[in-house]
Design an enzyme around this catalytic site. Structure first.
Site, PDB file in Angstrom:
ATOM      1  N   TRP A  26     -15.741  -2.099   9.442  1.00 62.02           N
ATOM      2  CA  TRP A  26     -14.426  -2.716   9.350  1.00 62.02           C
ATOM      3  C   TRP A  26     -14.542  -4.117   9.765  1.00 62.02           C
ATOM      4  O   TRP A  26     -13.439  -4.714   9.745  1.00 62.02           O
ATOM      5  CB  TRP A  26     -13.559  -1.876  10.436  1.00 62.02           C
ATOM      6  CG  TRP A  26     -14.289  -2.020  11.920  1.00 62.02           C
ATOM      7  CD1 TRP A  26     -14.494  -2.996  12.854  1.00 62.02           C
ATOM      8  CD2 TRP A  26     -15.428  -1.030  12.456  1.00 62.02           C
ATOM      9  NE1 TRP A  26     -15.262  -2.615  13.825  1.00 62.02           N
ATOM     10  CE2 TRP A  26     -15.840  -1.606  13.875  1.00 62.02           C
ATOM     11  CE3 TRP A  26     -15.574   0.177  11.858  1.00 62.02           C
ATOM     12  CZ2 TRP A  26     -16.712  -0.712  14.386  1.00 62.02           C
ATOM     13  CZ3 TRP A  26     -16.547   1.215  12.763  1.00 62.02           C
ATOM     14  CH2 TRP A  26     -17.117   0.674  13.748  1.00 62.02           C
ATOM     15  N   ARG A  27     -15.736  -4.596   9.566  1.00 63.72           N
ATOM     16  CA  ARG A  27     -15.724  -6.190  10.014  1.00 63.72           C
ATOM     17  C   ARG A  27     -15.857  -7.126   8.696  1.00 63.72           C
ATOM     18  O   ARG A  27     -16.737  -6.571   7.843  1.00 63.72           O
ATOM     19  CB  ARG A  27     -16.794  -6.524  10.997  1.00 63.72           C
ATOM     20  CG  ARG A  27     -16.818  -7.862  11.365  1.00 63.72           C
ATOM     21  CD  ARG A  27     -17.915  -8.035  12.430  1.00 63.72           C
ATOM     22  NE  ARG A  27     -17.617  -7.651  13.707  1.00 63.72           N
ATOM     23  CZ  ARG A  27     -18.540  -7.681  14.937  1.00 63.72           C
ATOM     24  NH1 ARG A  27     -19.722  -7.899  14.738  1.00 63.72           N
ATOM     25  NH2 ARG A  27     -18.073  -7.336  15.942  1.00 63.72           N
ATOM     26  N   GLU A  43     -10.384   0.220  16.057  1.00 58.78           N
ATOM     27  CA  GLU A  43     -10.018   0.131  17.582  1.00 58.78           C
ATOM     28  C   GLU A  43      -9.473   1.296  18.139  1.00 58.78           C
ATOM     29  O   GLU A  43      -9.908   1.615  19.293  1.00 58.78           O
ATOM     30  CB  GLU A  43      -8.962  -0.999  17.906  1.00 58.78           C
ATOM     31  CG  GLU A  43      -9.450  -2.571  17.443  1.00 58.78           C
ATOM     32  CD  GLU A  43     -10.641  -2.664  18.523  1.00 58.78           C
ATOM     33  OE1 GLU A  43     -10.854  -2.041  19.751  1.00 58.78           O
ATOM     34  OE2 GLU A  43     -11.506  -3.602  18.106  1.00 58.78           O
ATOM     35  N   GLN A  48     -13.191   4.757  24.036  1.00 56.42           N
ATOM     36  CA  GLN A  48     -14.305   5.776  24.654  1.00 56.42           C
ATOM     37  C   GLN A  48     -15.318   6.315  23.783  1.00 56.42           C
ATOM     38  O   GLN A  48     -15.868   7.363  23.958  1.00 56.42           O
ATOM     39  CB  GLN A  48     -13.322   7.175  25.102  1.00 56.42           C
ATOM     40  CG  GLN A  48     -12.029   6.647  25.879  1.00 56.42           C
ATOM     41  CD  GLN A  48     -12.156   6.405  27.315  1.00 56.42           C
ATOM     42  OE1 GLN A  48     -13.141   6.752  27.806  1.00 56.42           O
ATOM     43  NE2 GLN A  48     -11.449   5.861  27.867  1.00 56.42           N
ATOM     44  N   THR A  49     -15.651   5.587  22.658  1.00 62.16           N
ATOM     45  CA  THR A  49     -16.644   6.291  21.760  1.00 62.16           C
ATOM     46  C   THR A  49     -17.521   5.179  21.225  1.00 62.16           C
ATOM     47  O   THR A  49     -17.034   3.791  21.053  1.00 62.16           O
ATOM     48  CB  THR A  49     -15.900   6.870  20.511  1.00 62.16           C
ATOM     49  OG1 THR A  49     -14.889   7.705  20.757  1.00 62.16           O
ATOM     50  CG2 THR A  49     -16.711   7.803  19.537  1.00 62.16           C
ATOM     51  N   LEU A  86     -14.550  13.229  17.704  1.00 54.65           N
ATOM     52  CA  LEU A  86     -14.326  11.983  18.550  1.00 54.65           C
ATOM     53  C   LEU A  86     -13.691  12.180  19.664  1.00 54.65           C
ATOM     54  O   LEU A  86     -13.794  11.294  20.540  1.00 54.65           O
ATOM     55  CB  LEU A  86     -13.408  11.047  17.363  1.00 54.65           C
ATOM     56  CG  LEU A  86     -14.068  10.492  16.232  1.00 54.65           C
ATOM     57  CD1 LEU A  86     -13.022   9.587  15.512  1.00 54.65           C
ATOM     58  CD2 LEU A  86     -15.060   9.490  16.845  1.00 54.65           C
ATOM     59  N   TYR A  88     -10.754  13.115  22.910  1.00 55.26           N
ATOM     60  CA  TYR A  88      -9.546  12.694  23.132  1.00 55.26           C
ATOM     61  C   TYR A  88      -8.517  12.986  21.954  1.00 55.26           C
ATOM     62  O   TYR A  88      -8.163  11.988  21.253  1.00 55.26           O
ATOM     63  CB  TYR A  88      -9.733  11.288  23.599  1.00 55.26           C
ATOM     64  CG  TYR A  88     -10.567  11.155  24.812  1.00 55.26           C
ATOM     65  CD1 TYR A  88     -10.379  11.017  25.939  1.00 55.26           C
ATOM     66  CD2 TYR A  88     -11.829  10.869  24.173  1.00 55.26           C
ATOM     67  CE1 TYR A  88     -11.157  11.137  27.214  1.00 55.26           C
ATOM     68  CE2 TYR A  88     -12.851  10.617  25.482  1.00 55.26           C
ATOM     69  CZ  TYR A  88     -12.568  10.932  26.595  1.00 55.26           C
ATOM     70  OH  TYR A  88     -13.546  10.649  27.675  1.00 55.26           O
ATOM     71  N   TYR A 126      -5.218  -3.486  26.024  1.00 49.56           N
ATOM     72  CA  TYR A 126      -6.322  -3.722  25.070  1.00 49.56           C
ATOM     73  C   TYR A 126      -6.547  -4.065  23.625  1.00 49.56           C
ATOM     74  O   TYR A 126      -6.786  -4.710  22.890  1.00 49.56           O
ATOM     75  CB  TYR A 126      -7.635  -3.067  25.634  1.00 49.56           C
ATOM     76  CG  TYR A 126      -8.770  -3.260  24.956  1.00 49.56           C
ATOM     77  CD1 TYR A 126      -9.620  -4.393  25.369  1.00 49.56           C
ATOM     78  CD2 TYR A 126      -9.163  -2.450  23.834  1.00 49.56           C
ATOM     79  CE1 TYR A 126     -10.856  -4.449  24.686  1.00 49.56           C
ATOM     80  CE2 TYR A 126     -10.360  -2.762  23.185  1.00 49.56           C
ATOM     81  CZ  TYR A 126     -11.112  -3.824  23.543  1.00 49.56           C
ATOM     82  OH  TYR A 126     -12.236  -4.152  22.846  1.00 49.56           O
ATOM     83  N   ASP A 144     -11.729  -5.013  28.153  1.00 46.50           N
ATOM     84  CA  ASP A 144     -12.435  -3.812  28.379  1.00 46.50           C
ATOM     85  C   ASP A 144     -13.479  -3.908  29.332  1.00 46.50           C
ATOM     86  O   ASP A 144     -14.115  -4.794  29.691  1.00 46.50           O
ATOM     87  CB  ASP A 144     -12.668  -2.741  27.081  1.00 46.50           C
ATOM     88  CG  ASP A 144     -13.744  -3.480  26.285  1.00 46.50           C
ATOM     89  OD1 ASP A 144     -14.421  -4.598  26.715  1.00 46.50           O
ATOM     90  OD2 ASP A 144     -14.272  -2.951  25.298  1.00 46.50           O
ATOM     91  N   CYS A 203     -31.263 -12.199  29.337  1.00 47.99           N
ATOM     92  CA  CYS A 203     -30.648 -13.593  29.362  1.00 47.99           C
ATOM     93  C   CYS A 203     -31.442 -14.339  28.808  1.00 47.99           C
ATOM     94  O   CYS A 203     -30.579 -15.566  28.178  1.00 47.99           O
ATOM     95  CB  CYS A 203     -30.607 -13.743  31.156  1.00 47.99           C
ATOM     96  SG  CYS A 203     -29.348 -12.703  32.038  1.00 47.99           S
ATOM     97  N   THR A 303     -12.969  14.485  30.935  1.00 47.31           N
ATOM     98  CA  THR A 303     -12.812  13.174  31.601  1.00 47.31           C
ATOM     99  C   THR A 303     -12.791  13.286  33.043  1.00 47.31           C
ATOM    100  O   THR A 303     -13.384  12.665  33.939  1.00 47.31           O
ATOM    101  CB  THR A 303     -11.903  12.252  30.945  1.00 47.31           C
ATOM    102  OG1 THR A 303     -11.926  12.346  29.671  1.00 47.31           O
ATOM    103  CG2 THR A 303     -12.361  10.771  31.560  1.00 47.31           C
TER     104      THR A 303
END
Ligand code: SF4
Length: 353
Positions: A26-27, A43, A48-49, A86, A88, A126, A144, A203, A303
């Site tokens: 999607w980018r 989005e 949650q995935t 997926l 939910y 969000y 998030d 880091c 959940t």
């Protein structure tokens, strides 16, 4: 924060993103703005995935329903069916509802700012901020868990949740650059998903090494502060596996609102924390018949609770119920069954072999 320090952080992250940013279905990169429909869809799916799980679903959805109008015109069952796996399911129902609102009330165009997006079904703060930043290149600050972790470390914010989130949002807002807010937000998402991981942040490889408060204070392992988790309750229920004289199994549709809303299920008692004596459960069964309790228990974790279902079975039932749906066991895949119901079907199959 001094403007020069801010600029250094912006430039370092964007340079890193240009080289190391993930290629996602999607980018779009190199300054090309993506289709808001695809941004919104990704989005909602990503709530949650994981990215790895979402990829095939995203390709499937956009192949079947390439525009928001096409998705709005699809019937809800086919959307729920395509959504299986997926989780939910309220998100899938809201997805379909939202597509309908955008198609009918906004002529197929998503609102191009946060307040407008927030009015749509299934879009919270969000998601509205993420879509506004990525699709419309606005200086919005989606926060998030991943971004909370990255920014709390970068700024060495030691406050615990729930106050942490608004402190992170306040710290993040002025850090988002004028020219490339969408890329900057996606760069933070990528940093949180790769180098700035929860347990072992890498880091030395990070574009913010040398500018990071937690790294300087040697507190990367301590941040962000975590709340103490409450244990999940355990609930019980009795599921009824009812076969008619043709060997087909009785299904019903769950109410549109609430857990697994609109999905198909085998009838069952309520799910409660107290045990279910079988006699009490039989009184709420859709049919009065002779039941056989199958050995073992079907367990599933949602959940907010763990569920344990005992399955009782009956066959040859001449059930005549308004709205009853019958399916042969080998055609259950044609229905939008949530995972817990698939587990019941597998359990019955196993008990009979
Ligand atoms: S330097 Fe380490 S802790 Fe700081 S943002 Fe980068 S990966 Fe995260």
């Amino acid at each position: 924060m001094k403007a020069r320090e801010q600029h250094r952080r912006q430039t370092a992250l964007l340079d890193w993103y240009d080289t190391h940013g993930r290629d996602l279905p999607w980018r779009l990169k190199n300054g090309v703005r993506p289709d808001p429909y695809r941004v919104w869809l990704s989005e909602i799916m990503l709530q949650q995935t994981t990215v790895a799980t979402v990829g095939p679903y995203f390709r499937d959805f956009t192949a079947r329903w390439p525009t928001v109008e096409a998705l709005a015109a699809a019937d809800l069952d086919s959307v729920l069916h395509a959504w299986q796996g997926l989780g939910y399911y309220a998100r899938a129902r809201n997805l379909h509802k939202c597509a309908g609102v955008v198609a009918s009330e906004h002529r197929g165009r998503f609102p191009d700012d946060e307040p407008g997006l927030l009015k749509l079904p299934g879009i919270g703060p969000y998601t509205a901020a993420a879509i506004a930043a990525i699709a419309f290149n606005l200086r919005c600050a989606p926060v998030d868990g991943n971004i909370e972790r990255v920014i709390s470390r970068l700024m060495c914010i030691e406050a615990p949740p729930p106050g942490l989130r608004s402190l992170v949002a306040d710290a993040l807002a002025p850090l988002i650059p004028e020219g490339r807010p969408g890329d900057f937000v996606q760069a933070m998402m990528d940093l949180g998903a790769s180098l700035c991981s929860p347990r072992a942040p890498q880091c030395p490889a990070c574009p913010w090494a040398g500018m990071c408060g937690a790294m300087a204070a040697q507190k990367t392992g301590d941040l962000p502060k975590r709340p103490v988790k409450k244990p999940k309750p355990h609930r019980q229920g009795i599921a009824f596996w009812i076969e008619n004289t043709d060997g087909a199994v009785l299904l019903r549709r769950r109410p549109e609102k609430g857990l697994l809303g609109g999905m198909m299920e085998f009838p069952s008692t309520d799910w409660r924390e107290a045990d279910w004596p079988l006699e009490e459960a039989f009184a709420s069964a859709p049919v009065t018949t002779k039941w056989t309790a199958l050995p073992g228990v079907v367990s599933h974790t949602f959940t907010h609770f763990h569920l344990h279902l005992t399955v009782v079975a009956a066959n040859g039932c001449p059930v005549k119920q308004a709205g009853a749906i019958w399916s042969l066991p080998d055609r259950l895949g044609d229905h939008a069954l949530p995972t817990v119901m698939k587990k019941i079907a597998r359990h019955v199959d196993k008990c009979r072999t």
